[in-house]
Design an enzyme around this catalytic site. Structure first.
Site, mmCIF file in Angstrom:
data_model
loop_
_atom_site.group_PDB
_atom_site.id
_atom_site.type_symbol
_atom_site.label_atom_id
_atom_site.label_comp_id
_atom_site.label_asym_id
_atom_site.label_seq_id
_atom_site.Cartn_x
_atom_site.Cartn_y
_atom_site.Cartn_z
ATOM 1 N N LYS A 73 0.770 -1.216 -0.143
ATOM 2 C CA LYS A 73 0.066 -0.175 0.108
ATOM 3 C C LYS A 73 1.024 1.201 0.009
ATOM 4 O O LYS A 73 0.692 2.271 -0.751
ATOM 5 C CB LYS A 73 -0.804 0.082 1.389
ATOM 6 C CG LYS A 73 -1.519 1.461 1.438
ATOM 7 C CD LYS A 73 -2.275 1.269 2.732
ATOM 8 C CE LYS A 73 -1.637 1.469 4.082
ATOM 9 N NZ LYS A 73 -1.290 2.965 4.520
ATOM 10 N N ASN A 74 1.905 1.276 0.854
ATOM 11 C CA ASN A 74 2.608 2.552 1.081
ATOM 12 C C ASN A 74 3.646 2.867 0.072
ATOM 13 O O ASN A 74 4.078 3.936 -0.095
ATOM 14 C CB ASN A 74 3.360 2.536 2.484
ATOM 15 C CG ASN A 74 2.263 2.542 3.575
ATOM 16 O OD1 ASN A 74 1.023 3.142 3.111
ATOM 17 N ND2 ASN A 74 2.772 2.296 4.851
ATOM 18 N N CYS B 230 -4.482 12.824 13.079
ATOM 19 C CA CYS B 230 -4.950 11.449 12.424
ATOM 20 C C CYS B 230 -5.478 11.006 13.752
ATOM 21 O O CYS B 230 -5.449 11.158 14.902
ATOM 22 C CB CYS B 230 -3.952 10.829 11.715
ATOM 23 S SG CYS B 230 -3.044 9.747 12.857
ATOM 24 N N ARG C 198 -0.162 14.531 13.195
ATOM 25 C CA ARG C 198 0.816 14.199 12.120
ATOM 26 C C ARG C 198 1.226 15.369 11.416
ATOM 27 O O ARG C 198 0.584 15.742 10.431
ATOM 28 C CB ARG C 198 0.501 12.997 11.508
ATOM 29 C CG ARG C 198 0.392 11.626 12.386
ATOM 30 C CD ARG C 198 -0.122 10.524 11.522
ATOM 31 N NE ARG C 198 0.493 9.923 10.362
ATOM 32 C CZ ARG C 198 0.258 9.271 9.367
ATOM 33 N NH1 ARG C 198 -1.033 8.723 9.546
ATOM 34 N NH2 ARG C 198 1.035 8.855 8.534
ATOM 35 N N PRO C 199 2.222 16.064 11.548
ATOM 36 C CA PRO C 199 2.401 17.206 11.051
ATOM 37 C C PRO C 199 3.076 17.153 9.451
ATOM 38 O O PRO C 199 3.593 16.108 9.004
ATOM 39 C CB PRO C 199 3.651 18.033 11.924
ATOM 40 C CG PRO C 199 4.320 17.005 12.427
ATOM 41 C CD PRO C 199 3.102 15.783 12.612
ATOM 42 N N LEU D 204 7.503 19.620 7.289
ATOM 43 C CA LEU D 204 8.686 19.357 6.433
ATOM 44 C C LEU D 204 8.351 19.124 4.807
ATOM 45 O O LEU D 204 9.282 19.562 4.063
ATOM 46 C CB LEU D 204 9.522 17.941 6.892
ATOM 47 C CG LEU D 204 9.817 18.055 8.426
ATOM 48 C CD1 LEU D 204 10.183 16.666 8.785
ATOM 49 C CD2 LEU D 204 11.091 19.142 8.474
ATOM 50 N N ASP E 37 4.641 0.497 12.312
ATOM 51 C CA ASP E 37 3.390 -0.082 11.509
ATOM 52 C C ASP E 37 3.354 -1.665 12.183
ATOM 53 O O ASP E 37 2.420 -2.126 11.910
ATOM 54 C CB ASP E 37 3.357 -0.084 10.112
ATOM 55 C CG ASP E 37 3.404 1.390 9.618
ATOM 56 O OD1 ASP E 37 3.052 2.319 10.334
ATOM 57 O OD2 ASP E 37 3.749 1.515 8.276
ATOM 58 N N ARG F 64 -8.284 -0.319 4.602
ATOM 59 C CA ARG F 64 -7.555 0.353 3.988
ATOM 60 C C ARG F 64 -6.269 -0.199 3.623
ATOM 61 O O ARG F 64 -5.596 0.336 2.784
ATOM 62 C CB ARG F 64 -7.350 1.765 5.258
ATOM 63 C CG ARG F 64 -8.452 2.570 5.595
ATOM 64 C CD ARG F 64 -8.134 3.787 6.351
ATOM 65 N NE ARG F 64 -7.183 4.427 5.699
ATOM 66 C CZ ARG F 64 -6.883 5.656 6.061
ATOM 67 N NH1 ARG F 64 -7.536 6.354 6.734
ATOM 68 N NH2 ARG F 64 -5.853 6.636 5.144
HETATM 69 N N1 EPU Z 1 7.220 14.345 10.469
HETATM 70 C C1 EPU Z 1 7.377 15.698 10.939
HETATM 71 N N2 EPU Z 1 6.963 16.702 10.048
HETATM 72 C C2 EPU Z 1 6.673 16.331 8.657
HETATM 73 C C3 EPU Z 1 6.548 14.855 8.216
HETATM 74 C C4 EPU Z 1 6.862 14.009 9.402
HETATM 75 O O1 EPU Z 1 7.647 15.993 12.031
HETATM 76 O O2 EPU Z 1 6.336 17.322 7.983
HETATM 77 C C5 EPU Z 1 7.432 13.238 11.571
HETATM 78 C C6 EPU Z 1 6.135 12.526 11.968
HETATM 79 O O3 EPU Z 1 5.615 13.116 13.058
HETATM 80 C C7 EPU Z 1 6.958 11.368 12.340
HETATM 81 C C8 EPU Z 1 8.223 11.160 11.663
HETATM 82 O O4 EPU Z 1 8.336 12.388 11.008
HETATM 83 O O5 EPU Z 1 7.288 11.146 13.843
HETATM 84 C C9 EPU Z 1 8.248 10.106 10.416
HETATM 85 O O6 EPU Z 1 6.873 10.224 9.843
HETATM 86 P P1 EPU Z 1 6.877 9.908 8.229
HETATM 87 O O7 EPU Z 1 6.625 11.383 7.391
HETATM 88 O O8 EPU Z 1 8.058 9.369 7.782
HETATM 89 O O9 EPU Z 1 5.502 9.333 8.080
HETATM 90 P P2 EPU Z 1 4.572 9.318 6.936
HETATM 91 O O10 EPU Z 1 5.208 9.632 5.566
HETATM 92 O O11 EPU Z 1 3.264 10.241 7.097
HETATM 93 C C10 EPU Z 1 4.365 6.701 6.330
HETATM 94 C C11 EPU Z 1 3.432 5.795 6.244
HETATM 95 C C12 EPU Z 1 2.885 5.320 7.699
HETATM 96 C C13 EPU Z 1 4.221 5.090 8.532
HETATM 97 C C14 EPU Z 1 5.188 6.061 8.477
HETATM 98 C C15 EPU Z 1 6.407 5.737 9.354
HETATM 99 C C16 EPU Z 1 2.372 6.133 4.078
HETATM 100 C C17 EPU Z 1 1.439 6.578 3.357
HETATM 101 N N3 EPU Z 1 2.322 6.100 5.305
HETATM 102 O O12 EPU Z 1 3.838 7.876 6.997
HETATM 103 O O13 EPU Z 1 2.086 4.315 7.291
HETATM 104 O O14 EPU Z 1 3.512 4.719 10.028
HETATM 105 O O15 EPU Z 1 5.480 6.421 7.166
HETATM 106 O O16 EPU Z 1 7.217 4.765 8.739
HETATM 107 O O17 EPU Z 1 3.543 5.865 3.612
HETATM 108 C C18 EPU Z 1 0.484 2.741 7.931
HETATM 109 O O18 EPU Z 1 0.437 2.260 6.890
HETATM 110 O O19 EPU Z 1 -0.484 2.263 8.664
HETATM 111 C C19 EPU Z 1 0.999 4.140 8.187
HETATM 112 C C20 EPU Z 1 0.265 4.927 9.136
#
Ligand code: EPU
Length: 432
Positions: free
Chosen positions: A22-23, A116, A121-122, A125, A310, A402
């Protein structure tokens, strides 16, 4: 609404096929609009999230044709560079359209995702990174409005802190067609990002350092359509390994097919084996043999190749079956523990303090009526239902849908007593 009903105590046997990721599918779908013309994506899982993302692409003007696990995306015309609130609130990954639309059209209006199910979940970045490439950014009625001066971004450098999968993807989507060069420091090295970069390269993007913490991009004038295959889902693989460890017959192997062991990360494999569970890795299979006694192994989540956040909810269920007390600490998401109160209702002895759950192993789980709160929480309830005595009813399984395709059919074919039934969540309890 639909729920899962599991009559616990049956053993998992035979073979479980792992679905497609999925991701990884979501960034591949976003990348498809960078090229004019028709892109074909194979092995796209049939899930609520991929269906929502198809809708996001259609709203922007692409034609998306779905035939089983194959998507044909005609992005010849992208006339509406927008991703509206109604879709972004359903699927946070719709925010990838910020980078994709900027890269393709030089402008984008994308709703800001809110919080969420398990807290903030900011996306700061993503926004700062895209700004560093030269975009002007405004906030208008909850939407981010981004514009590339002269319709094309200049390119630039950005350091991620912390490293982020989503921000790496979004910045790359915007950078690959910039006029100049770009650099991402502390880039994500998750397999989802690496496979996504392989697709970008196949489209003609010039990238160096993929799979390392520094990715360099030399912008190109245009990208071409591709026919690209997605990879297997590493989180479904880990979930099935945990399922086999807790509900397989000790001494009898359960075979997981379509498995990419190299996508699991070293830490998960190392920790999994420390529980005493045998795990034999083949080219595309993993054979898992449950031990007589599971050892309690504490985990702390971190970015790849660390233990994935995850898989922490599923690991907590494994620890309930181990002999001894152990902990799960999530350093990626500090509040991701909505499954614990539901598991407590099944007799799990676990308590949360800050970002750590302490789990007392060895207690007998009892079937109960429980509620899914998010994707990984819901699959942890399925695992708990499989090892519990009696019947477990898991409500609100739209969360499960999902990210896990046909989960109950796969488990039922491997010996688990599980079925999907309709229910009325607001029906009054029977009167006495
Ligand atoms: N973060 C920030 N600012 C940002 C983006 C991220 O501070 O602008 C922080 C987050 O709060 C977190 C860390 O950076 O502490 C890592 O988050 P990341 O951005 O890597 O997560 P994501 O891209 O939003 C993806 C997966 C998630 C998975 C995370 C961590 C997708 C669509 N989602 O989310 O998957 O938990 O990486 O590996 O790829 C799931 O499949 O259940 C799921 C939530």
């Amino acid at each position: 609404m639909e729920k899962l009903v599991i009559r616990g105590g049956r053993k998992l046997k035979g073979t479980l096929p792992v679905g497609s990721s999925k991701n990884t599918a979501l960034p591949l779908m976003a990348a498809s609009i960078l090229a004019g013309g028709v892109t074909t994506l194979r092995h796209i899982p049939v899930l609520r999230d991929t269906q929502t993302f198809s809708h996001v692409l259609r709203v922007a003007g692409a034609f998306v044709d779905v035939e089983g696990h194959q998507l044909t995306i005609d992005a010849t015309r992208i006339e509406f560079p927008e991703a509206p609130y109604e879709l972004v609130k359903k699927l946070r990954a719709s925010f990838y359209m910020l980078g994709a639309l900027l890269g393709r059209c030089g402008r984008a209006r994308v709703s800001l995702p809110g919080g969420c199910a398990w807290g903030p979940r900011p996306v700061n970045l993503h926004i700062e990174g895209i700004k560093a490439l030269g975009a002007t950014i405004d906030l208008d009625e909850g939407d981010i409005v981004a514009t590339a001066p002269g319709r094309r971004l200049a390119g630039g450098s950005f350091a991620l802190e912390p490293s982020s999968v989503g921000a790496t993807v979004n910045i790359l989507l915007a950078a690959v067609t910039a006029k100049g060069t770009s650099r991402i420091e502390n880039a994500a090295i998750e397999p989802d990002v690496v496979v996504f970069c392989e697709m970008l390269k196949a489209m003609g993007a010039r990238l160096a350092g993929v799979g390392t913490r520094t990715i360099e991009v030399e912008g190109v004038d245009s990208l071409t359509r591709v026919n690209f295959a997605n990879c297997p889902d590493r989180i479904e693989l880990g979930t099935f390994m945990i399922a086999a460890a807790i509900s397989g017959t000790p001494g009898e192997r359960v075979r997981l097919t379509n498995a990419r062991a190299d996508h699991l990360g070293e830490e998960f494999l190392h920790i999994f084996r420390r529980t005493g569970t045998e795990c034999v890795i083949g080219d595309t299979t993993i054979d898992v043999t449950a031990p007589e006694v599971l050892q309690p192994v504490s985990v702390t989540t971190s970015i790849y190749p660390g233990f994935p956040t995850d898989l922490q909810a599923q690991w907590t269920v494994l620890l309930t079956q181990a002999h001894g007390t152990s902990t799960v600490t999530d350093t990626v998401y500090f509040d991701r523990f909505n499954h614990i109160p539901e598991l407590n209702r099944m007799g799990v002895q676990a308590r949360v303090e800050n970002n750590t759950v302490t789990v007392k192993g060895g207690s007998v789980l009892k079937g109960a009526r429980v509620m899914s709160t998010d994707l990984r929480a819901s699959v942890s309830l399925v695992l708990a239902g499989m090892v519990a005595e009696g019947t477990t009813h898991i409500g609100r399984i739209y969360h499960l849908d999902r990210g896990y395709e046909r989960l109950e059919s796969k488990l039922a074919a491997a010996g688990i007593d599980i079925e999907r039934v309709q229910y009325d969540e607001f029906a009054a309890p029977p009167s006495r």
